[in-house]
Design a protein around this motif. Structure first.
Motif, short mmCIF file in Angstrom:
data_model
loop_
_atom_site.label_atom_id
_atom_site.label_comp_id
_atom_site.label_asym_id
_atom_site.label_seq_id
_atom_site.Cartn_x
_atom_site.Cartn_y
_atom_site.Cartn_z
N UNK A 1 -3.65 -14.97 6.36
CA UNK A 1 -4.11 -15.48 5.07
C UNK A 1 -4.91 -16.75 5.30
N UNK A 2 -5.36 -17.36 4.21
CA UNK A 2 -6.29 -18.49 4.32
C UNK A 2 -5.64 -19.67 5.05
N UNK B 1 -17.13 -22.96 -1.03
CA UNK B 1 -16.93 -23.97 0.02
C UNK B 1 -18.06 -23.89 1.03
N UNK C 1 -5.48 -18.87 8.89
CA UNK C 1 -6.81 -18.94 9.49
C UNK C 1 -7.25 -20.38 9.71
N UNK C 2 -7.09 -21.19 8.67
CA UNK C 2 -7.50 -22.59 8.84
C UNK C 2 -6.64 -23.27 9.89
N UNK D 1 -9.88 -25.67 17.44
CA UNK D 1 -11.08 -26.48 17.65
C UNK D 1 -10.70 -27.83 18.25
N UNK E 1 -13.07 -28.72 4.01
CA UNK E 1 -12.96 -27.30 3.67
C UNK E 1 -11.49 -26.92 3.50
N UNK F 1 -10.47 -14.97 6.28
CA UNK F 1 -10.79 -14.94 4.84
C UNK F 1 -11.41 -16.23 4.30
N UNK F 2 -12.04 -17.09 5.16
CA UNK F 2 -12.48 -18.40 4.66
C UNK F 2 -13.33 -18.30 3.41
N UNK G 1 -7.93 -22.18 13.33
CA UNK G 1 -9.28 -22.67 13.65
C UNK G 1 -9.27 -24.18 13.84
N UNK H 1 -14.66 -29.78 8.34
CA UNK H 1 -13.61 -28.77 8.40
C UNK H 1 -12.38 -29.21 7.60
N UNK I 1 -20.66 -26.94 2.08
CA UNK I 1 -20.87 -27.40 3.46
C UNK I 1 -22.32 -27.17 3.88
N UNK J 1 -10.07 -28.27 0.33
CA UNK J 1 -10.57 -27.54 -0.84
C UNK J 1 -9.86 -26.19 -1.00
N UNK J 2 -9.73 -25.47 0.12
CA UNK J 2 -9.01 -24.19 0.06
C UNK J 2 -7.63 -24.42 -0.53
N UNK K 1 -4.10 -14.88 13.16
CA UNK K 1 -5.31 -15.58 12.74
C UNK K 1 -5.77 -15.15 11.34
N UNK K 2 -5.71 -13.85 11.06
CA UNK K 2 -6.32 -13.37 9.81
C UNK K 2 -5.30 -13.06 8.73
#
Lengths: 208, 557
Positions: free
Chosen positions: A139-140, B248, A143-144, A151, A54, B236-237, A147, A51, B252, A57-58, A136-137
């Motif tokens: 933008x990127x 991505x 969201x990350x 988590x 990820x 939007x992942x 999450x 995660x 993964x 990278x985003x 949550x939604x």
């Protein structure tokens, strides 16, 4: 159930007084549970590594970070939360030091303090969720953010349950002693793990 | 000591006669005996293999003619998606785990796995995972392929895709729990005399495969969690329109799914390394080379995943790295194939069903391995990407490799597991039908792919019709070939001739106990009186010391 010998050995694991078995066929099932916990935590850390990778990278492919329109992050509360969580690891360690001296009361007290600190951390986290000013939604980044912290928060909850379970089980006399303290040890390992994950998370999510 | 004896010393027998060691009910219970769990794994995964096979027949019948006339194209997508997921997560991975469960504690002289109850939990996650996956047909099966790449996977039916994600998460968890158990068992539970370098090679292979499961499966779980959020919550992942990045997900996903190939083939490498020396009556060639090449494969397997993504816009330097690393895997794999062939060379072969399937494995896997090296090359891969060449390659690895190996292992260990021998005649019929049907079905696909027939499409250019019909006929023969096996296995289990403790005259520890073994495996402590593969002389009739055995073995080689 078929594995009769295993059942006996499981009970011996739980009691862990190592009362000399009548030799031959029925010696205790060897105890490798700490090793198993370590392997499990390796697997757990790989989820988080995935995660984190990820997220990074985003971040790397995004033209602007955080994306335009993301509200400024507050650092004070998460900073305090971080200090609380890191200190709780040391507090918890005192609990295990106590049980190694057969001090069950000490174990309960220190673990209780750890649990309290964990609850404070979770409350702080919830407070932050309600005051970030983004959803949550959106933008990127948001969201990350949710999450990853969510988590991790689930893991804190699980660690908290482990601590409470150890405290509950310690009410039974002779459950834990200097010779037998797998439960507290496993809970502590897990808590340290959750702690380390938070440090990395705090670094890449808030500070970077 | 009998099972009954052990039971009564511990607790009074239960009403339904737990004292009967062969009571079939134990296979439906939360048993913690590794042998019961091993058989639970094997039988369950074989049932899923039959289901996956039916799905494959659905795909082949559809492809018998160029037009999509057998099933609706959307259902066709569901058929191949669920077929692949069943075969990977419900057949090969748990099937090999079943053998490892049964054989490894015996082979290292242990009474059980390190964590018996965790072991049972690991197995009992499989049926719910399978039911979740198959139930997706009632709500619109997932149709994005087993890779479930976004955006394809997030634009279709939500319910089916969600079931797919949940099912793979459950099955992945089961796999991780199994890996923790195998690693602990192999590293900590060996009898004291057995050093790492005295272990049977199957243990080495499971060590390498379990390490891979442990570090790669969680990353797939991470990807699926993010995918689930995209699917259900609209995050939007993996959506480039909102700042995400679908590549991505691919990284993964393949970080698990390339190692998954080795998770499925390494255990089989281990089984083959057990079977060939026993039936060739020769010491294994290059024990340490085979053992350490498993570790090398599992390390290299972790750093080659992006060769699945050469057409996903990966930068040139990355392609070069992954191409070279992928080709490097041919070295440890080649070492193994070379060692098996060298073991067979000059041996006193027993060409029974187990050995036939083992030799079939080596030859068929070689074809899959070689086409793998071809695919590692970037220009060639770009040319055949998403064509039937890939389908041919992966079936040579997973069917010609893993499934042939699993069949070999069934014929080899069946006497130990059931105490009965399988019928050799029908075993050979099974082998020849499988070998013929398999090659008829999949060999022509190489050509189809090179000619440009795309995979995962229900409709195709009529010029490919004849060859596709050949493939479909091959797939029917393949389906029929399981029948002699099925009847042979069931009949032999009930009424086959009794097997002795060591019908193959093998040297590994699982053959030192009765067939089937008692509840705690060994009535007397097993003794490590020779290395696992010191064949070449008739060890059972002679009463010689290990040293003498060793010198004679060396003299003969």
């Amino acid at each position: 159930m078929q594995g009769s010998a295993i059942e006996t050995s499981q009970t011996t694991l739980d009691m862990q007084h190592g009362h000399g078995h009548a030799g031959g066929h029925h010696e205790a099932h060897p105890d490798h549970r700490i090793f198993g916990i370590v392997l499990f935590l390796i697997a757990e850390s790989m989820i988080f590594l995935g995660l984190f990778a990820a997220y990074l990278t985003f971040r790397a492919v995004s033209p602007e970070w955080p994306p335009e329109g993301t509200p400024e992050m507050e650092l004070l509360l998460p900073g305090i939360n971080t200090i609380i969580l890191i200190s709780s690891s040391f507090v918890m360690n005192q609990g295990n030091a106590a049980i190694k001296k057969n001090n069950v009361g000490g174990l309960r007290a220190w673990f209780g303090a750890t649990a309290l600190m964990g609850v404070v951390f979770l409350c702080g986290q919830l407070y932050e969720y309600f005051h970030t000013g983004f959803g949550l939604t959106d933008n990127i980044f948001t969201s990350t953010f949710y999450v990853l912290t969510g988590f991790h928060g689930l893991h804190v909850c699980f660690g908290l349950m482990l601590i409470l379970a150890v405290m509950w089980r310690s009410l039974k006399a002779d459950r834990y002693s200097s010779a037998s303290h797998f439960g507290p040890e496993a809970a502590e390992l897990y808590w340290h793990f959750v702690d380390v994950v938070w440090i990395v998370l705090f670094l890449i999510l808030y500070l970077l | 000591m009998t099972t009954a004896g052990i039971e009564t010393t511990v607790k009074p027998p239960e009403p339904h006669g737990e004292s009967d060691g062969n009571n079939w009910r134990k296979y439906f219970s939360f048993s913690t005996d590794h042998k019961v769990i091993g058989i639970q794994y094997l039988v369950t995964s074989f049932l899923f293999y039959l289901i996956g096979g039916l799905l494959a027949e659905g795909v082949r019948v559809e492809l018998a003619t160029p037009d999509p006339d057998f099933v609706d194209p959307q259902l066709y997508n569901g058929l191949f998606t669920v077929h692949a997921t069943v075969m990977i997560f419900l057949w090969i991975v748990p099937g090999t785990a079943g053998f490892a469960n049964y054989v490894i504690p015996l082979a290292i002289g242990a009474k059980d796995m390190a964590f018996p109850r965790l072991n049972a939990v690991g197995f009992w996650l499989i049926p719910p995972g399978g039911i979740l996956l198959l139930s997706s047909f009632f709500v619109g099966a997932p149709g994005a392929g087993w890779t479930s790449y976004p955006p394809l996977s997030v634009v279709g039916d939500k319910a089916g895709q969600l079931l797919w994600i949940l099912s793979v998460l459950v099955l992945g968890t089961s796999s991780i729990l199994g890996a923790i158990n195998f690693l602990s068992t192999i590293l900590k539970m060996r009898i004291p005399d057995m050093e790492l370098n005295d272990m049977p090679l199957f243990c080495w292979a499971m060590l390498a495969a379990s390490a891979l499961i442990l570090v790669s499966t969680p990353v797939l779980a991470g990807a699926l969690i993010l995918l689930c959020f995209d699917l259900m919550a609209g995050t939007p992942f993996f959506n480039p329109m909102a700042g995400g990045d679908p590549v991505v997900y691919q990284h993964m996903f393949w970080f698990y799914s390339h190692p998954a190939v080795y998770i499925m083939i390494l255990p089989v490498f281990g089984m083959i390394s057990e079977i060939i020396p026993v039936h060739a009556r020769k010491p294994i060639f290059g024990y340490q080379a085979i053992a350490y090449s498993s570790l090398a494969i599992s390390f290299l397997g972790l750093i080659v995943w992006a060769h699945h993504m050469f057409t996903s816009g990966t930068p040139g330097w990355l392609r070069m790295f992954f191409m070279i690393a992928t080709m490097a895997i041919a070295v440890p794999t080649g070492i193994k194939v070379f060692s098996w062939v060298a073991t067979i060379w000059g041996g006193k072969l027993r060409l029974n069903s187990a050995m036939l399937f083992a030799i079939g494995f080596v030859s068929m896997f070689l074809v899959g391995g070689l086409s793998g090296v071809m695919l590692a090359s970037v220009p060639f891969d770009i040319h055949v990407h998403d064509t039937y060449f890939i389908v041919a390659h992966l079936h040579y690895v997973l069917f010609g490799g893993s499934v042939f190996g699993i069949y070999a292992a069934v014929y080899h260990w069946f006497p130990k597991m059931t105490g009965r021998m399988m019928n050799e005649f029908w075993g050979k019929v099974h082998f020849f039908l499988t070998f013929f049907g398999f090659n008829l079905c999949f060999l022509p696909m190489h050509w189809l792919g090179l000619q440009g027939m795309p995979r995962r499409v229900a409709q195709y250019n009529p010029e490919f019709a004849t060859v596709n019909m050949v493939c479909t006929v091959g797939s029917f023969i393949l389906a029929i070939s399981t029948l002699p096996f099925l009847f042979n296995a069931i009949w032999s289990w009930i009424a086959g001739p009794k097997a002795s403790a060591n019908p193959w005259r093998a040297l590994t520890l699982e053959w030192q106990t009765s067939s089937p073994p008692p509840v705690e495996n060994f009535i007397e402590e097993p003794v490590l009186w020779s290395g696992p593969y010191e064949y070449g002389i008739d060890t059972l009739s002679d009463r010689q010391s290990v040293d003498e055995l060793l010198t004679e073995v060396k003299g003969e080689v």
